[in-house]
Motif scaffolding. Structure first.
Motif, PDB file in Angstrom:
ATOM      1  N   ILE A 175     154.593  45.538  39.385  1.00 25.66           N
ATOM      2  CA  ILE A 175     154.437  45.544  40.841  1.00 25.66           C
ATOM      3  C   ILE A 175     154.526  44.125  41.391  1.00 25.66           C
ATOM      4  N   ASP A 181     155.352  43.140  49.909  1.00 28.97           N
ATOM      5  CA  ASP A 181     154.036  43.671  50.254  1.00 28.97           C
ATOM      6  C   ASP A 181     154.183  45.024  50.916  1.00 28.97           C
ATOM      7  N   ALA A 182     153.056  45.650  51.161  1.00 27.87           N
ATOM      8  CA  ALA A 182     153.061  47.017  51.672  1.00 27.87           C
ATOM      9  C   ALA A 182     153.666  47.113  53.070  1.00 27.87           C
ATOM     10  N   THR A 257     148.815  50.140  39.000  1.00 28.55           N
ATOM     11  CA  THR A 257     148.739  49.541  40.324  1.00 28.55           C
ATOM     12  C   THR A 257     149.632  50.365  41.237  1.00 28.55           C
ATOM     13  N   MET A 259     151.131  51.200  45.190  1.00 31.12           N
ATOM     14  CA  MET A 259     151.400  50.678  46.528  1.00 31.12           C
ATOM     15  C   MET A 259     151.917  51.792  47.428  1.00 31.12           C
ATOM     16  N   ALA A 309     147.507  49.524  47.383  1.00 32.24           N
ATOM     17  CA  ALA A 309     147.758  48.484  48.374  1.00 32.24           C
ATOM     18  C   ALA A 309     148.270  49.116  49.661  1.00 32.24           C
TER      19      ALA A 309
END
Length: 309
Positions: A175, A181-182, A257, A259, A309
């Motif tokens: 990730i 980023d999200a 992880t 997202m 995330a």
């Protein structure tokens, strides 16, 4: 003349399988017993229904005509049985099909609620991929099926239940290597990272590929895992990234992880499907309402977003 439903059922099975042995296996009877019933039907009708070869049978022209009548009679009989069975709504026996990417996450809660609503209700669960469930529905082997919509099948009624979002899952290193980023992450921007999906036949794979704008022939796509549990373990070991349905998050994402994608989030629609000819829709709507209510508990609870995330 006294033609029986058993004879018609066996004849239909023989026509479908083209072989006495396979037809007997499908009907769970001995081959001699099935052969005797077919011969008895031919004697009563006064003409052969099939041409018998060493390893197969072929319908005669007369047999093809009789098959249409047999199918019509069996369909009407099935509708009569269903009408009697559902006269009191969701009661008696329910044969329910569920696709494998939904079954482990929805069934425990659903079966508990069904049992609480009617302890006498006999629920028979059939877990299979979409194509098999649609075939079972059409043949009357199951009453309804939970699957991704649209099913693409004719002669079916579909009821939308809930949307199940796709999330991106991978090892922390995988990730992090994406460098996004999200707020900006989109499924089509996963880039060169290896995408791991379920093997052939799972509708979830086709949906994930469509979301990512890729086809099955893409060199970086591994479609070998047979379950979300296996797929999640491979991804957590660092072998690639995957799209994980939100309903599977609590069960499969412990070592991953995860997202969320930027809005609008990609998702699949889960629905309930039945034959259009099934009588009385009250039981179907009652079942749908139960699943819709249950689906809310499968979503991430407020504040229960560790690792997402």
């Amino acid at each position: 003349m006294n033609i029986t439903l058993r004879q018609l059922t066996y004849f239909k099975a023989l026509a479908e399988h083209g072989n006495f042995g396979r037809a007997a296996l499908a009907e769970r009877v001995s081959q001699p017993a099935l052969s005797m019933q077919i011969k008895g039907l031919e004697d009563m009708l006064g003409a052969p229904l099939v041409e018998r070869h060493a390893r197969s049978v072929v319908l005669t022209p007369f047999g093809r005509r009789i098959l249409k009548h047999a199918e019509a009679v069996l369909d009407q009989m099935r509708e009569l049985e269903e009408a009697a069975r559902w006269k009191d709504g969701l009661a008696g026996r329910l044969a329910l099909g569920v696709i494998p990417t939904v079954a482990p996450y929805l069934l425990p809660g659903l079966l508990a609620r069904l049992r609480a609503a009617d302890i006498a209700l006999d629920v028979q669960v059939h877990e299979a991929q979409t194509a098999r469930l649609l075939a079972d529905l059409a043949a009357g082997r199951i009453d309804a099926a939970i699957m991704a919509l649209p099913s693409g099948a004719e002669g079916m009624i579909e009821r939308r239940l809930f949307d199940d979002a796709f999330l991106l899952a991978g090892s922390p290193a995988r990730i992090a290597a994406l460098g996004v980023d999200a707020e900006t992450l989109r499924p089509t921007e996963i880039g060169g990272a290896q995408l791991m999906l379920l093997d052939e036949g799972h509708c979830l794979t086709d949906q994930a590929l469509e979301v990512c704008g890729r086809g099955r022939g893409h060199a970086q796509i591994n479609t070998g895992a047979s379950s979300l549990a296996t797929l999640s373990r491979l991804v957590s070991a660092g072998f690639g990234l995957t799209l994980l349905p939100e309903m599977a998050l609590k069960s499969e994402a412990q070592d991953l992880t995860v997202m969320r994608f930027a809005a609008p989030e990609p998702f699949r629609t889960i629905g309930l499907v039945r034959r259009a000819t099934s009588p009385r829709a009250e039981w179907f709507e009652a079942l749908a309402a139960l699943i819709i209510d249950l689906s809310d508990t499968l979503k991430l609870a407020e504040g229960d977003t560790a690792g997402v995330a």
